[in-house]
Design a protein around this motif. Sequence first.
Motif, mmCIF file in Angstrom:
data_model
loop_
_atom_site.group_PDB
_atom_site.id
_atom_site.type_symbol
_atom_site.label_atom_id
_atom_site.label_comp_id
_atom_site.label_asym_id
_atom_site.label_seq_id
_atom_site.Cartn_x
_atom_site.Cartn_y
_atom_site.Cartn_z
ATOM 1 N N VAL A 21 0.825 -1.201 0.000
ATOM 2 C CA VAL A 21 0.000 0.000 0.000
ATOM 3 C C VAL A 21 0.863 1.257 0.000
ATOM 4 O O VAL A 21 0.533 2.265 -0.626
ATOM 5 C CB VAL A 21 -0.947 0.011 1.215
ATOM 6 C CG1 VAL A 21 -1.817 1.264 1.225
ATOM 7 C CG2 VAL A 21 -1.829 -1.236 1.212
ATOM 8 N N HIS A 35 -11.197 -0.095 5.105
ATOM 9 C CA HIS A 35 -10.560 1.181 5.446
ATOM 10 C C HIS A 35 -9.226 0.897 6.129
ATOM 11 O O HIS A 35 -9.160 0.108 7.081
ATOM 12 C CB HIS A 35 -11.436 2.006 6.386
ATOM 13 C CG HIS A 35 -12.708 2.477 5.756
ATOM 14 N ND1 HIS A 35 -12.824 3.704 5.132
ATOM 15 C CD2 HIS A 35 -13.926 1.886 5.665
ATOM 16 C CE1 HIS A 35 -14.050 3.848 4.675
ATOM 17 N NE2 HIS A 35 -14.748 2.762 4.982
ATOM 18 N N GLY A 81 -11.002 0.555 -0.039
ATOM 19 C CA GLY A 81 -11.266 -0.424 -1.086
ATOM 20 C C GLY A 81 -12.438 -1.288 -0.692
ATOM 21 O O GLY A 81 -13.241 -0.913 0.170
ATOM 22 N N LEU A 108 -6.260 -0.938 -2.850
ATOM 23 C CA LEU A 108 -6.808 0.110 -1.999
ATOM 24 C C LEU A 108 -6.451 1.450 -2.616
ATOM 25 O O LEU A 108 -5.312 1.668 -3.050
ATOM 26 C CB LEU A 108 -6.243 0.025 -0.584
ATOM 27 C CG LEU A 108 -6.598 -1.226 0.224
ATOM 28 C CD1 LEU A 108 -5.850 -1.232 1.552
ATOM 29 C CD2 LEU A 108 -8.098 -1.298 0.477
#
Length: 417
Positions: A149, A169, A183, A190
């Motif tokens: 991420v 979240h 997402g 995400l």
Amino acid sequence: MNRYLLGIFCLCATQLIGCMAYQGGQSKPELRFISRTDQLGQLAREPMLAVHPDGELFLAGFGSQVTARDWTALPLLWRSDDSGETWERVDVGNREDNAQGNSDVDLAVSSDGYLLFASMGFDRDTREGVQIHVGRSSDKGETWSWSQVSRTRFDDRPWISVTPNQSIHLIWNDGAGVRHAVGDTTSDSLNERKRISESGGSSHFATRGDALLAVRIVPLSASANRFDAETDLIAVSSDAGETWVFRDTPAPIDWTFSDEATPRWIEPIAWSDNDTLHYLWADKRRVFLASSADFGETWSIAEVSEHEGKPFFPFLVSDGANRLAATWFVQESDVISARVALIEVQAGNNPPLISSPVSFQPEIWAETPDEKTPSTGGEYLTAAFMDDGVIAVASPIQNTHDDRWGFSFWKFRVESD
């Protein structure tokens, strides 16, 4: 005493008197220790728990701060199919597939059994976070899909949650504020949104329903490499993170760092019935719970406990209805012990019913070979609500002296007078 502190003192006193009067006519909840199960082999610092809808338990943690220097190491995860009596390591995949992390972790599970695993990478030589990865499993950990991420200097303290509509979240911080990515369980990615805050650290995160989010934002961030003294607040969203309002803490929080001060890091929050937001904190010799029915605009405060020693590092979880489980450490001289308490949230303006804290002794010592000094093995003790009125607590086993490494799984049963 200044006028603001006097006001807080009076508020606390009013809440305590009301609480005592109300509890006098109610059945006070109590907790009873049931069992402790030790899982030995691999240290699990700062463990997190998740309960699958089918009953399986998952526990994540991270390894030695002294030796686990590879931030691309495989994240550590265990599963129990018998209510925590026995545990087995879960194969989370390969580091080449982005299954990576050697530091802070979090777990979440959706109502349809989708398991989410957030893991942070930390460079122990530079004392800086380097990345955040998220794993997903739709089959109770049998197979995994991982994604990176973030790979940003100072990435720190991820928290992950999944809402009833399967929205995911994730929040974390990087020394330049609190970041937020969103997402769902049908996608492997995400998407990052605008930062929730331009300063401060992601101390804790709580969601309720599909739309209510709350983030505890504190001065410390970036693995303690940054301190924003003016950023000490609670951010609340009622539209799934599209917009945020920022609330002051219900009482002044002392972020002084000294032997006399209360140690701080995680400042936990949780939601309960009627969209009530709760915040647990320790100060000097007492632990407090603040509750708000208007998204943090106003608060009521109740004292959870008072100690001869110093309470610190609290944690708070909700059963999704009207019960909260609180944990914290207490230091008395050279002894550190742990506490767990049950809090039952009452309807209307009635103060919560709070059980007497149960004391227990985790097997946690300083991670050095030459001394046996009490420690905490991290900044909190996680908890979870199980079936049949049981509260579970997980604590690291960090015992260099006796060469014991792993985690303890504690059970406490909810009872009434």
